[in-house]
Design a protein around this motif. Structure first.
Motif, short mmCIF file in Angstrom:
data_model
loop_
_atom_site.label_atom_id
_atom_site.label_comp_id
_atom_site.label_asym_id
_atom_site.label_seq_id
_atom_site.Cartn_x
_atom_site.Cartn_y
_atom_site.Cartn_z
N GLN A 163 0.96 -1.16 0.15
CA GLN A 163 0.06 -0.05 0.05
C GLN A 163 0.78 1.23 0.11
OE1 GLN A 163 -2.55 -0.15 3.25
NE2 GLN A 163 -3.90 -1.87 2.46
N GLN A 164 1.98 1.14 0.80
CA GLN A 164 2.75 2.39 0.70
C GLN A 164 3.53 2.62 -0.58
OE1 GLN A 164 4.74 1.05 4.52
NE2 GLN A 164 4.78 3.08 4.98
N ASN B 183 2.28 1.78 -3.34
CA ASN B 183 1.30 2.46 -4.24
C ASN B 183 1.38 3.95 -4.12
OD1 ASN B 183 0.93 0.02 -5.69
ND2 ASN B 183 -0.63 -0.48 -4.10
N ALA B 184 1.32 4.32 -2.83
CA ALA B 184 1.15 5.74 -2.31
C ALA B 184 2.53 6.53 -2.85
CB ALA B 184 0.86 5.84 -0.94
N LYS C 78 4.61 5.72 -5.13
CA LYS C 78 4.62 5.61 -6.90
C LYS C 78 3.83 6.65 -7.34
CE LYS C 78 6.08 0.84 -7.68
NZ LYS C 78 5.63 -0.33 -8.42
N ALA C 79 2.33 6.77 -6.72
CA ALA C 79 1.62 7.80 -7.02
C ALA C 79 2.31 9.23 -7.01
CB ALA C 79 0.44 7.98 -6.26
N THR C 80 2.85 9.48 -5.76
CA THR C 80 3.83 10.64 -5.34
C THR C 80 4.76 10.94 -6.58
OG1 THR C 80 3.37 10.58 -3.04
CG2 THR C 80 5.14 12.11 -3.81
N ASN D 108 5.20 9.62 -9.35
CA ASN D 108 4.76 9.91 -10.82
C ASN D 108 4.20 11.29 -10.96
OD1 ASN D 108 5.25 7.31 -11.54
ND2 ASN D 108 3.22 6.49 -11.18
N LYS D 109 3.64 11.82 -9.95
CA LYS D 109 3.13 13.21 -9.95
C LYS D 109 4.19 14.29 -9.90
CE LYS D 109 0.10 16.42 -7.53
NZ LYS D 109 -0.83 16.76 -6.37
N SER E 83 7.26 13.74 -11.06
CA SER E 83 7.87 13.50 -12.30
C SER E 83 7.22 14.06 -13.54
CB SER E 83 8.04 11.98 -12.69
OG SER E 83 8.95 11.42 -11.59
N GLU E 84 6.14 14.20 -13.44
CA GLU E 84 5.32 14.75 -14.52
C GLU E 84 5.45 16.36 -14.35
OE1 GLU E 84 1.26 13.52 -14.01
OE2 GLU E 84 1.54 11.47 -14.69
N ALA F 59 10.30 13.48 -6.37
CA ALA F 59 10.26 12.14 -7.04
C ALA F 59 11.08 11.21 -6.83
CB ALA F 59 10.30 12.40 -8.67
#
Length: 953
Positions: A383-384, A386-387, A389-391, A393-394, A396-397, A566
């Motif tokens: 779960q951590q 996934n969180a 990775k979301a951080t 990815n955001k 990085s974008e 990132a």
């Protein structure tokens, strides 16, 4: 050996408190508590328990004063039952004379990387640092002195070692100032933007180089000390070897504003102008400006670097590691801690002693080097991930978008540079014309001055000649018949006339030269005015370039910050993946162990079944053999009966045929009674034989039935045997497969353990980086040398010798007239004498265990020379010869071997030996009852050359 540990994911719930209360709470909380609070909020990884007292005191002595404690110091510490005894010993060490000496070594190695002796003696620079630490001088002030020193002041010439020992080479200074004071190694950004690190650009390299590009080593006379000279001109320009992009940048320290300089006219540029064998001194020194910038407006990178290096000194690695590679792809694993320490260090006026104290008092510093064994929650870790990775990815974008803005800003900057370039060129050309005009003016002025001096000299001579002429005329008038006087008068008058004519010529010449001077001054004034116009014309365009450059730097910082976010999240992902891998590896090992245990049971069951099948087969095979024997025997009986039946049947057939023939004869010769009688007899025989045939047939049938029964029994027995064999073969094949499976599982278990250990090493690395566990670090050469001297008792010997030397030179006064100043002078003399005695040994250890000058000094390495020194070195073996109250003499006098072992381990390894170690010592000594002294020396030698002694933990 360190126990294997499975990490535990730590989850900390935030407390619901108001912002005001939280702020007040933080302000009233000591820094070391704030640090621990931040680290405890790290949700990733295991955290070790507090170290034991032995580990703590050894560690803190090594870190704060550069040596292990002696056994008396350990025992005093252990005997202190106060709850704050650790704080007390920290304060004691920080206030000792050994603290400034050790920190001088630490900072000397950090700043000079073991360079020294070419222009400034290493001991002089180290003494300068020792004095600074003794006075608890601010780090900011130390850096200011180091970066501003030019070697001219006798008071702080030693501070100039940083520049002088690098021969004032601009590129080397650029790299080392960037690394050592700002934590950025810009070397690979010299010829192009760094190929591997997005944050390092040519502007960064040459912005820093601009502070040094004008400086050079000045030593026209090799017999005199080298100094630092500096030119007033010279810019840091660059061109990428990859993109051909060109640029010029003014002085700019990392993360600082670009220095705005006023363009000085040539006449204004120097306090001391360049000349042969003259040290040029510019009106404005860029090196001094760097020191001023550091003192008045330290950049965040400057603050973070020193805090990170002090952390690394105590923890074995930096929050950012390596310590000279701060960039977004190498983020701090405790960013909040680094930010906190940087802020508080600035607030504390860069007080190194204060910060070291706070860091040493943290739970993080006092942790054990062994992690507790725990089982992670893989589901929570995923779960951590996934969180995180979301951080990532955001961020990085957003970083990609920021990079696009950086590219736009770069293009805008290049356009502004292109627009400003002609104006910069015009200014340079105008200044060049000013320089040329000034040269012409200076030459004209020199001519006028020379001419004026010549006229003045001639006027003086002319005046002297006139007076001589007057006196000679008076003499001639008095002695009119004196021909010699008359001749002399003619000569003098001729000389007066010549000088008069020459003066007229000179005065005519000076008029032209004076006019030329006026003309040259007018030209210079005209060129200066033109230069002023050129400068004024350039300034707005240069200002625009600076604005665009600042926008570029700002955009790069934004992109860097986003990449940092990132990569910070990705580092969490990587560590979580390691934790998951470790958890899965643990599960795999558990499953393999269970499979192996089940396999053992299955193998045991199989072996039992095989045994039973073999027993069954062993029982069936005799039955089959018995049935076979019975069939063979019955077959013989049956065959015999069949043959007998066939014989009787043949006889019966022959007899029947005979009877038939006899009856035919009887019918042919009815009257022959003998024939009838023969027929009757044959008939009787046939009747008897017929009965035998019937009987034999019955017998054969009975034997056949019996044979069939026996054959059926044999078939069944054979079938049972074959079934038993097949069952046995099946069980044996199953056993073979089970064995192969066991072997495969055991091999898999070995591989799993190996992979598990590898992953565990990664877990330890991650936990160490997050200050969740203490690191294992080798002692520096100086720490190693001092610790050996302390452990063997050689330090005490040298100290006693130093005291005796000072006692002889400065006898203690018997009366009460000795003042505090006298006592201080005496102690200073003792320290100096001891330092001299120690230095030779320390230098030898540095030569053996230290890296080469200019190389990284924190890596551990081993060499054959080190091994030879440890095995055969005279120093260590001499120190272990009993005598003078040293360690071995003390140990030999102890009768109890258990007490001896305790004293030895306490003195050398700063801990109590285990029961097994005591038993080993006892065995080693008891087997050599007549060589106790030698045995003790060998045991001490073994402990001192062990890995445990060589490493700090």
């Amino acid at each position: 050996m360190m126990s294997r540990v499975v990490p535990l994911l730590l989850f900390v719930c935030s407390l619901a408190i108001s912002p005001v209360d939280a702020q007040e709470s933080v302000e009233n909380t000591p820094l070391h508590k704030q640090v621990d609070d931040l680290i405890s909020q790290d949700k990733i990884g295991p955290i070790a328990d507090q170290s034991d007292d032995f580990t703590f005191i050894r560690r803190v002595y090594l870190d704060l004063i550069g040596r292990i404690p002696n056994r008396t110091e350990v025992e005093v510490f252990l005997a202190d039952s106060k709850p704050d005894r650790r704080t007390a010993v920290v304060d004691q060490l920080l206030s000792s004379d050994e603290y400034p000496r050790h920190m001088a070594i630490v900072f000397d190695v950090m700043l000079m990387e073991r360079r020294g002796g070419k222009h400034v003696k290493s001991e002089e620079f180290r003494s300068y640092l020792e004095s600074a630490f003794r006075e608890n001088q601010s780090y900011l002030e130390i850096v200011r002195e180091v970066l501003s020193a030019d070697g001219t002041s006798e008071q702080n010439r030693s501070a100039s070692a940083f520049y002088l020992e690098r021969d004032v080479e601009p590129h080397l200074l650029t790299r080392d100032v960037g690394r050592i004071f700002y934590g950025v190694d810009l070397q690979c950004a010299q010829c192009h933007n760094h190929p591997l690190i997005d944050d390092y650009h040519q502007e960064d390299y040459y912005g820093l180089q601009a502070f040094f590009v004008r400086s050079n080593l000045f030593q026209p006379d090799k017999k005199k000390p080298a100094l630092i000279a500096e030119q007033a001109t010279g810019e840091a320009s660059f061109k990428s070897v990859f993109t051909e992009r060109e640029g010029v940048i003014g002085p700019r320290a990392p993360q600082a504003d670009e220095l705005v300089e006023v363009t000085l006219k040539p006449a204004e540029q120097y306090a001391v102008a360049p000349a042969k064998n003259v040290r040029s001194v510019p009106a404005i020194s860029r090196r001094e400006q760097l020191a001023k910038i550091v003192l008045e407006a330290p950049a965040p990178a400057f603050n973070r670097n020193i805090v990170n290096r002090l952390w690394a000194h105590l923890f074995g690695r930096g929050i950012v590691h390596p310590v000279d590679l701060h960039h977004s792809d190498n983020p701090p694993l405790q960013p909040e801690v680094l930010d906190l320490l940087s802020r508080e260090f600035v607030s504390a006026n860069y007080d190194i002693k204060w910060l070291l104290r706070e860091l040493v008092l943290t739970e993080a510093y006092q942790r054990s080097f062994q992690l507790p064994e725990m089982q992670p929650s893989i589901a929570n870790a995923k779960q951590q991930i996934n969180a995180a990775k979301a951080t990532a990815n955001k961020a990085s974008e957003q970083a990609a978008q920021a990079d696009s803005r950086v590219q736009t800003a770069l293009e805008e900057l290049d356009k502004a540079v292109a627009v400003a370039k002609p104006f910069s060129g015009a200014e340079a050309a105008a200044l060049k014309q000013v320089v040329e005009a000034q040269k012409v003016r200076d030459a004209a002025e020199s001519k006028v001055k020379t001419r004026q001096q010549d006229i003045e000299n001639r006027q003086i001579k002319y005046a002297v000649l006139l007076k001589s002429q007057e006196s000679t005329i008076a003499a001639v008038e008095s002695l009119k018949d004196d021909k010699e006087l008359a001749t002399a008068l003619e000569i003098i008058q001729k000389r007066v006339t010549e000088h008069s004519v020459e003066l007229q010529k000179q005065q005519e010449a000076i008029k032209g030269e004076s006019q030329a001077l006026v003309d040259s001054e007018n030209v210079l004034k005209e060129k200066t005015t033109a230069a002023d116009v050129a400068i004024s014309s350039r300034v707005p365009y240069e200002d625009e370039v600076r604005v665009k450059r600042d926008e570029l730097f700002s955009m790069r910082e934004q992109a860097k910050s986003l990449r940092h976010q990132a990569n910070q999240a990705l580092s969490d992902v990587q560590f979580l993946e390691i934790i998951i891998a470790y958890g899965e590896s643990s599960q795999q090992i558990a499953m393999l162990k269970q499979a192996i245990a089940n396999g053992e049971q299955d193998l045991a069951t199989n072996v039992a079944a095989i045994t039973k099948a073999k027993q069954n087969l062993a029982e069936l095979e005799p039955q089959k053999k018995q049935a076979m024997t019975a069939v063979v025997s019955q077959q013989k009986v049956f065959d015999d009966a069949s043959r007998e039946m066939v014989a009787i049947q043949k006889l019966h057939s022959t007899l029947a045929e005979s009877i038939s023939k006899a009856k035919e004869t009887s019918l042919t010769i009815p009257e022959d009674t003998k024939v009838k009688e023969a027929v009757e007899l044959l008939s009787q025989s046939l009747t008897r034989i017929t009965a035998d045939v019937t009987k034999s047939q019955v017998t054969v049938k009975e034997q056949k039935t019996q044979l069939d029964l026996l054959q059926a029994t044999l078939v069944e027995s054979t079938k049972q045997v074959e079934q038993a064999k097949q069952s046995l073969a099946t069980l044996q094949e199953q056993g073979k497969q089970l064995t192969q499976k066991q072997v495969a599982n055991q091999e898999s278990l070995l591989k799993a353990h190996s992979a598990h250990d590898t992953i565990w090493g990664e877990v330890v690395d991650g936990a160490t980086a997050r200050a969740h566990v203490a690191s294992l670090d080798s002692l520096s050469p100086e720490q190693f040398a001092m610790s050996m001297l302390i452990a063997t008792g050689q330090y005490k010997r040298l100290q006693s010798a130093a005291i005796a030397k000072v006692d002889k030179e400065m006898p203690v006064k018997e009366d009460s007239s000795q003042t505090a100043k006298d006592q201080e002078a005496r102690q200073t003399a003792i320290n100096a004498a001891l330092k001299t005695s120690l230095q030779g040994t320390i230098d030898k250890f540095v030569t053996l265990y230290g890296a080469a000058a200019g190389q990284p000094q924190w890596d551990f390495f081993a060499t054959p020379d080190q091994s030879l020194f440890a095995a055969n070195g005279n120093e260590l073996r001499t120190w272990l010869i009993p005598g003078g109250g040293n360690l071995t003499e003390h140990l030999i006098a102890i009768e109890s071997i258990d007490a001896l072992a305790r004293e030895m381990y306490l003195s050398v390894l700063t801990r109590i030996p285990t029961n097994e170690e005591i038993a080993d010592v006892r065995s080693y000594i008891e087997t050599r009852p007549d060589a106790k002294a030698q045995a003790v020396q060998e045991l001490c030698w073994g402990l001192m050359t062990s890995a445990e002694f060589r490493f700090q933990h």
